[in-house]
Design a protein around this motif. Structure first.
Motif, PDB file in Angstrom:
ATOM      1  N   GLN A 142      59.567 -55.971 -32.384  1.00  0.00           N
ATOM      2  CA  GLN A 142      58.233 -56.336 -31.938  1.00  0.00           C
ATOM      3  C   GLN A 142      57.743 -57.507 -32.779  1.00  0.00           C
ATOM      4  O   GLN A 142      57.917 -57.536 -33.994  1.00  0.00           O
ATOM      5  CB  GLN A 142      57.285 -55.143 -32.095  1.00  0.00           C
ATOM      6  CG  GLN A 142      57.565 -54.012 -31.136  1.00  0.00           C
ATOM      7  CD  GLN A 142      56.566 -52.889 -31.313  1.00  0.00           C
ATOM      8  OE1 GLN A 142      56.809 -51.957 -32.054  1.00  0.00           O
ATOM      9  NE2 GLN A 142      55.442 -52.976 -30.641  1.00  0.00           N
ATOM     10  N   ARG A 143      57.094 -58.445 -32.102  1.00  0.00           N
ATOM     11  CA  ARG A 143      56.588 -59.635 -32.777  1.00  0.00           C
ATOM     12  C   ARG A 143      55.357 -59.253 -33.593  1.00  0.00           C
ATOM     13  O   ARG A 143      54.504 -58.488 -33.149  1.00  0.00           O
ATOM     14  CB  ARG A 143      56.266 -60.716 -31.744  1.00  0.00           C
ATOM     15  CG  ARG A 143      57.498 -61.123 -30.952  1.00  0.00           C
ATOM     16  CD  ARG A 143      57.129 -61.991 -29.760  1.00  0.00           C
ATOM     17  NE  ARG A 143      56.668 -63.305 -30.158  1.00  0.00           N
ATOM     18  CZ  ARG A 143      57.462 -64.326 -30.467  1.00  0.00           C
ATOM     19  NH1 ARG A 143      58.773 -64.161 -30.421  1.00  0.00           N
ATOM     20  NH2 ARG A 143      56.971 -65.490 -30.805  1.00  0.00           N
ATOM     21  N   TRP A 166      60.648 -55.008 -36.630  1.00  0.00           N
ATOM     22  CA  TRP A 166      59.607 -56.036 -36.658  1.00  0.00           C
ATOM     23  C   TRP A 166      60.203 -57.430 -36.833  1.00  0.00           C
ATOM     24  O   TRP A 166      61.104 -57.633 -37.634  1.00  0.00           O
ATOM     25  CB  TRP A 166      58.620 -55.759 -37.792  1.00  0.00           C
ATOM     26  CG  TRP A 166      57.990 -54.412 -37.684  1.00  0.00           C
ATOM     27  CD1 TRP A 166      58.284 -53.302 -38.427  1.00  0.00           C
ATOM     28  CD2 TRP A 166      56.970 -54.013 -36.768  1.00  0.00           C
ATOM     29  NE1 TRP A 166      57.512 -52.242 -38.043  1.00  0.00           N
ATOM     30  CE2 TRP A 166      56.692 -52.642 -37.016  1.00  0.00           C
ATOM     31  CE3 TRP A 166      56.271 -54.667 -35.757  1.00  0.00           C
ATOM     32  CZ2 TRP A 166      55.744 -51.927 -36.295  1.00  0.00           C
ATOM     33  CZ3 TRP A 166      55.323 -53.954 -35.038  1.00  0.00           C
ATOM     34  CH2 TRP A 166      55.063 -52.608 -35.302  1.00  0.00           C
ATOM     35  N   THR A 204      51.722 -61.847 -29.219  1.00  0.00           N
ATOM     36  CA  THR A 204      51.750 -60.577 -29.940  1.00  0.00           C
ATOM     37  C   THR A 204      50.337 -60.052 -30.109  1.00  0.00           C
ATOM     38  O   THR A 204      49.381 -60.832 -30.185  1.00  0.00           O
ATOM     39  CB  THR A 204      52.409 -60.721 -31.324  1.00  0.00           C
ATOM     40  OG1 THR A 204      52.439 -59.446 -31.966  1.00  0.00           O
ATOM     41  CG2 THR A 204      51.649 -61.697 -32.207  1.00  0.00           C
TER      42      THR A 204
END
Length: 610
Positions: A142-143, A166, A204
């Motif tokens: 995940q950004r 991450w 994001t």
């Protein structure tokens, strides 16, 4: 596939040629070789060396290897092929009858071939694995944006190093002069005021707050990002890295992160010396403070931890938790009521603890104000008489009463009962000089049972309104671990009849607390309104940690001070027992408050008390 095999063979051939010349360079020196002193020998043997070495590699099926998945088995096969090629080369050169040909070149030729061909294969595999790992990480990651100064972001990046979840895409700094810098190839993209636009460009909604707990930036970011729909994350606490059951991944920002302060510095050596290999007893062990005290005590290597609580369910929950986190500690889990003196005497005589922490109490102000007023006396005051007396009779080294800021100039029954409990401890201390009896006052504890935080959270979950009694009402707050740690520290430092006051920091407006909780839930005050309902019976706008006629003195610990109170020579313990026996099972709230007023002169009931 055929093209790749051809490419592998061509590269191998080039490397074999390089190995031949490298062998001569190592044997005779590269300067001599460049000067042409041995060039004729090297050139003469070159064709035979190429053919023989490639033949040896072919016989070992080295040409069939896939570099990206090369293994130790493949490298051993490569070494065998180079050995075969080197022997064939030596035989061919001997048949060519080349006078003065140095035999050491054959060995160097084999070694350089293994090094060059093995090195290129290992490099190919390493690059392939790195590329694959990056692809897998980026596909599943995940950004994430980091908000904080470069120093804070550096700490966060080191914590996230190697994370499979991450992908840090940028840093947002509160300092404008850090704009344009980069850290570990992660650029500073802008300032906090530009966070919304940066998050939109970087696609994001996940933001990591790298600033320490309690930093003003955290509150500012929460109020700013609540309307923007960004999700605020924080790094795990240091204790979580040591707890096998706790997650060490990023977690959502909690209220404790916004109001927390510098971690408490404990005298670990002194506490270990006091408790290690010994028995410690905690009353009210199933409550918020009591259970945290038990968890903190377990860290110091106690031989036995005796946990006492009137609630069967609470003591069962504590037992399950401590068995998981400290399987080797001997725990004793007892259901008992602090009102029963004989039961307490039996427990303390049986287990002989060196330290007793008395956390059992009723603490809900409105509930204890009228119909339940006598219950506050029976548990908070009589219970303290019983536990303190049992501790003295059992020869306990140290006894600590967990008290409250509401005991200072009390305006309610609960606060007055805790002030009277402090006097009881001082009275009992005179009867048992071998035991050190101390009390510790602190304010509201975030997340404890009966506190405003669970109430507000439930109201927010229902869609509001969040009920606050007064716009200006303020309270001191600390986290449960901080409160428990300071109780232990005071217990270690204290001398009989001392009352410790904890540094509670700055008071917090309850309305501000409600707003923070609303934002933490991802909503705004338009979604969940705040309603002011008026002060409740026994409630005052602000709490005090010291009475007006009290002073404090410093201690070696920065967050602990000693309240200087007058010596109490009255036999208050006996007066408590006598009055409760005389009052019977159901005295009125007015009768309880009148008696408390005589025992605690500073007690001033609110006019609204009913």
């Amino acid at each position: 596939m055929g093209q790749w095999l051809t490419r592998y063979v061509v590269i191998d051939a080039v490397l074999v040629a390089a190995a031949w010349w490298l062998a001569f360079g190592l044997r005779f020196g590269f300067r001599s070789l460049a000067a042409g002193e041995y060039t004729h020998i090297a050139i003469s043997g070159f064709p035979a060396a190429m053919v023989c070495m490639l033949m040896g590699l072919f016989l070992a099926r080295v040409n069939r290897q896939t570099w990206r998945f090369v293994s130790l088995v493949d490298l051993r096969r490569l070494a065998g092929g180079a050995l075969a090629g080197g022997l064939l080369t030596a035989a061919a050169i001997q048949l060519m009858q080349m006078p003065g040909f140095p035999r050491s070149v054959f060995l160097l030729f084999m070694l350089t071939t293994v090094i060059l061909l093995g090195g290129v294969r290992a490099t190919a595999r390493s690059l392939g694995e790195r590329q694959q790992a990056q692809q897998q990480r980026h596909e599943g990651q995940q950004r994430l944006l980091i908000v904080g100064t470069l120093a804070e972001a550096d700490h966060a990046l080191r914590q996230l190093k190697g994370s499979a979840r991450w992908l840090v895409v940028g840093i947002v700094s509160p300092l404008s002069d850090e704009l344009g810098h980069s850290l570990q190839n992660v650029p500073v993209l802008g300032t906090v005021q530009q966070l919304d636009q940066i998050a939109h460009v970087k696609q994001t909604r996940m933001v990591l707050l790298a600033s320490p707990p309690g930093a003003p930036l955290r509150r500012e970011m929460l109020m700013h990002t609540g309307e923007a729909g960004l999700s605020l994350l924080t790094l795990p606490d240091a204790d979580q890295w040591l707890d096998a059951e706790a997650s060490t991944d990023l977690r959502q920002v909690q209220l404790e992160d916004l109001l927390g302060r510098t971690p408490v510095a404990l005298d670990d050596h002194g506490l270990t010396e006091l408790m290690s290999g010994k028995t410690v007893l905690v009353t009210g062990a199933g409550g918020s403070i009591g259970s945290e005290l038990c968890r903190q005590i377990a860290r110091f290597g106690v031989a036995r931890l005796v946990c006492v609580d009137v609630s069967e369910y609470a003591i069962y929950q504590l037992e399950q938790s401590l068995r998981r986190s400290h399987p080797h500690m001997q725990g004793v889990y007892l259901t008992a009521n602090v009102r029963e003196a004989e039961r307490l005497d039996a427990i303390l005589m049986a287990y002989k603890p060196v330290l007793v922490l008395h956390a059992a109490a009723y603490k809900h102000v409105p509930l204890m104000e009228s119909q339940n007023a006598v219950e506050a006396l029976r548990t908070n005051v009589l219970g303290t008489v019983n536990v303190a007396g049992a501790a003295g009779r059992a020869g306990v080294q140290r006894f600590v009463l967990v008290s409250t800021d509401k005991a200072v100039n009390p305006t309610n029954v609960m606060g007055a009962s805790k002030r009277l409990a402090e006097r009881v401890v001082q009275d009992v201390a005179g009867q048992y000089p071998a035991t050190q009896f101390v009390a510790v006052r602190f304010g509201n504890v975030l997340g404890s049972s009966g506190s405003v935080v669970p109430l507000f959270s439930a109201q927010i979950a229902r869609g509001g309104p969040v009920t606050v009694t007064h716009p200006d009402i303020v309270r001191y707050f600390m986290t449960i671990p901080e409160a428990a740690q300071l109780v232990l520290q005071a217990g270690l430092m204290g001398r009989s009849r001392q009352i410790f006051v904890l540094d509670m920091g700055e008071p917090v407006k309850i309305a501000e607390l409600a707003r923070l909780l609303i934002r933490l839930s991802g909503k705004t005050e338009q979604d969940v309104p705040i309603a002011f309902t008026g002060l409740r019976p026994g409630e005052k706008l602000y709490e005090e940690l010291l009475a007006d006629d009290e002073t404090t003195e410093r201690t070696p610990h920065a967050k602990l001070r000693i309240a200087k109170v007058g010596a109490d020579d009255s036999a208050v313990s006996g007066q408590v027992l006598a009055w409760l026996n005389e009052a019977g099972p159901a005295p009125t709230g007015e009768a309880v408050r009148a008696w408390l007023k005589r025992q605690v002169p500073e007690y001033q009931p609110n006019d609204s008390t009913g």
